[in-house]
Design a protein around this motif. Structure first.
Motif, PDB file in Angstrom:
ATOM      1  N   GLY A   1       2.320  -2.864   0.157  1.00 52.81           N
ATOM      2  CA  GLY A   1       1.368  -1.959   0.797  1.00 52.81           C
ATOM      3  C   GLY A   1       1.230  -0.655   0.054  1.00 52.81           C
ATOM      4  N   LEU A   2       2.355  -0.058  -0.333  1.00 53.69           N
ATOM      5  CA  LEU A   2       2.312   1.223  -1.045  1.00 53.69           C
ATOM      6  C   LEU A   2       1.816   1.038  -2.474  1.00 53.69           C
ATOM      7  N   ILE A   3       2.154  -0.097  -3.090  1.00 54.71           N
ATOM      8  CA  ILE A   3       1.645  -0.365  -4.440  1.00 54.71           C
ATOM      9  C   ILE A   3       0.128  -0.481  -4.410  1.00 54.71           C
ATOM     10  N   MET A   4      -0.383  -1.208  -3.417  1.00 56.08           N
ATOM     11  CA  MET A   4      -1.823  -1.374  -3.311  1.00 56.08           C
ATOM     12  C   MET A   4      -2.512  -0.041  -3.052  1.00 56.08           C
ATOM     13  N   LEU A   5      -1.923   0.798  -2.193  1.00 59.96           N
ATOM     14  CA  LEU A   5      -2.519   2.100  -1.913  1.00 59.96           C
ATOM     15  C   LEU A   5      -2.499   2.980  -3.152  1.00 59.96           C
ATOM     16  N   ALA A   6      -1.410   2.925  -3.932  1.00 57.23           N
ATOM     17  CA  ALA A   6      -1.345   3.691  -5.178  1.00 57.23           C
ATOM     18  C   ALA A   6      -2.436   3.245  -6.145  1.00 57.23           C
ATOM     19  N   MET A   7      -2.670   1.937  -6.221  1.00 60.35           N
ATOM     20  CA  MET A   7      -3.737   1.408  -7.069  1.00 60.35           C
ATOM     21  C   MET A   7      -5.093   1.955  -6.635  1.00 60.35           C
ATOM     22  N   VAL A   8      -5.321   1.949  -5.329  1.00 57.83           N
ATOM     23  CA  VAL A   8      -6.602   2.412  -4.793  1.00 57.83           C
ATOM     24  C   VAL A   8      -6.811   3.895  -5.093  1.00 57.83           C
ATOM     25  N   LEU A   9      -5.782   4.705  -4.867  1.00 52.69           N
ATOM     26  CA  LEU A   9      -5.901   6.148  -5.109  1.00 52.69           C
ATOM     27  C   LEU A   9      -6.168   6.443  -6.578  1.00 52.69           C
ATOM     28  N   GLU A  10      -5.499   5.716  -7.460  1.00 51.66           N
ATOM     29  CA  GLU A  10      -5.695   5.933  -8.892  1.00 51.66           C
ATOM     30  C   GLU A  10      -7.107   5.545  -9.330  1.00 51.66           C
ATOM     31  N   GLN A  11      -7.681   4.534  -8.688  1.00 50.53           N
ATOM     32  CA  GLN A  11      -9.031   4.095  -9.037  1.00 50.53           C
ATOM     33  C   GLN A  11     -10.070   5.178  -8.785  1.00 50.53           C
TER      34      GLN A  11
END
Length: 447
Positions: free
Chosen positions: A367-377
């Motif tokens: 969950g946190l990895i996916m959110l980090a990916m989204v924020l970086e995008q």
């Protein structure tokens, strides 16, 4: 009589959940901010934290979760083999998988789109001047190519030991297909696996009867240490995510079920109660998987040939609840840091989160990895995740309940479309109740 006993089981689980929350809140009043409460006695002092929170509650709660997780790999492996070898045409697996993955992606896209819209309407981060007390270091998520390669085990026993569900699913599918193509030898082995499946499902039933005690201890320990002040600071964010989860679970899923199957959505939700409570208490789709599979087959009426594939797949890749959190969190963090996002940015968030629901399957802390990916995008600071970690535990429990509801909904739709669905079982309000009744004083294989 069976109905009364099943109602008693459901009632005991709900009672355990409510009692656990109440005990946890009471203990928090006695031990605020992680402090201790010592009862002085004549010879020695009793620490409530050591005795209850870190002792009884922790031990029983973790044993309960471990017992559920213990069943996941053997249940998925055996059940999926039984389902695969029972298919008269194994080429249908591709069709079933395509339908399931397509529906999971569609529901994830709907979830995050709705979450972003609701967050923009409420604006939970407007006027919030928060400073992160902790930092969050994002881990690099594997590429889609890496995930696909890692789906195929080089050593299936290693996959079993590590609980790598995608690899277990792939190996079970290949093993089931080989059995189906092996003639009489495959049929003999299939009978063994069918008997094993019955025994494992009975073991699931035993754990369900012990669930009230596990649920009580898990929630009592959790609510003892939840910081109420953190919830006050993040109340708007928490409520937006929580309401979005409720709407998705209680409105979106029933509407899709009605649209694709014409079945009664209220009956569906009623039969999902026990499974949702398990998911809420354990905060793990994988740990709840045995209960979800039993609900889909015994209570909903989906044939094992479908449920044994779609339920484990959903527990691995279906992350609607996480997608909702990502949508709201992205808007919240953008508002907290006073950064404006364009329509293109929001579309990128929807696309990234939807694809990442498969692309990061099986990764710890997904969950946190996916959110980090989204924020970086979209150029938002990843450190913003530290702002919401404090309230994420309770939201994680809620979104797990939403996820398992989505797994069951998609399973029913796929099962009905493939004519692998018993509508009489679905409409039978007492379906599966007799199977959940165990007399521990008179162990009889015929009960």
């Amino acid at each position: 009589m069976a109905t009364e006993k099943q109602s008693s089981l459901t009632g005991r689980i709900v009672t355990g959940m409510v009692a656990g929350i109440m005990v946890g809140v009471l203990l928090q009043k006695l031990m605020p901010n992680g402090s201790d409460f010592v009862i002085p006695l004549y010879l020695f002092d009793i620490s409530l934290r050591n005795l209850l929170v870190d002792g009884i509650f922790e031990v029983i709660g973790q044993i309960f979760i471990s017992s559920l997780q213990m069943l996941v790999v053997p249940l998925v492996f055996v059940s999926l083999i039984c389902g695969t070898c029972s298919l008269k045409d194994t080429t249908k697996l591709g069709k079933i998988g395509g339908k399931a993955i397509g529906l999971y992606l569609i529901t994830t896209a709907i979830a995050i789109s709705f979450a972003i819209s609701l967050a923009l309407l409420v604006s939970p981060g407007e006027g919030v001047n928060m400073v992160a007390e902790t930092s969050f270091a994002s881990r690099e998520a594997p590429s889609l190519a890496t995930v696909i390669i890692q789906m195929f085990p080089s050593n299936p026993f290693t996959a079993f030991a590590q609980g790598n569900m995608l690899q277990v699913i792939v190996f079970a599918l290949l093993f089931g297909i080989a059995m189906a193509l092996s003639g009489s030898a495959g049929q003999r082995v299939a009978k063994l696996f069918e008997d094993m499946n019955e025994v494992i499902m009975r073991l699931v039933t035993i754990l369900m009867n012990l669930a009230p005690y596990g649920v009580f201890c898990l929630l009592a320990g959790l609510f003892t240490d939840i910081s109420l002040s953190t919830f006050q600071n993040l109340l708007a964010y928490f409520l937006v995510v929580f309401v979005a989860l409720l709407i998705h679970g209680l409105v979106t899923y029933p509407m899709l079920l009605k649209l694709f199957t014409g079945l009664n959505p209220m009956l569906f939700l009623r039969k999902m109660r026990d499974t949702a409570i398990f998911a809420f208490s354990t905060s793990s789709s994988n740990a709840t998987l045995p209960i979800t599979l039993e609900t889909a087959t015994k209570k909903m009426g989906v044939k094992n040939s479908i449920a044994s594939f779609t339920v484990p797949l959903g527990a691995t890749i279906n992350m609607d609840g996480t997608a909702i959190m990502q949508g709201v969190a992205t808007v919240f963090i953008a508002q907290v840091f006073n950064q404006d996002l364009t329509i293109t940015d929001y579309l990128m968030v929807i696309l990234t989160a939807t694809l990442a629901s498969i692309g990061t399957a099986g990764v710890p802390g997904v969950g946190l990895i996916m959110l980090a990916m989204v924020l970086e995008q979209v150029g938002l600071p990843v450190e913003g995740i530290a702002l919401i970690i404090g309230v994420d535990r309770l939201l994680d429990m809620t979104r797990t309940a939403v996820n398992v509801t989505g797994d069951s909904m998609v399973t029913i739709i796929v099962g009905k479309s493939e004519n692998q669905f018993d509508e009489d079982v679905f409409h039978d309000k007492s379906a599966g109740r007799k199977l959940e009744d165990i007399d521990f004083h008179h162990l009889d294989s015929k009960q």
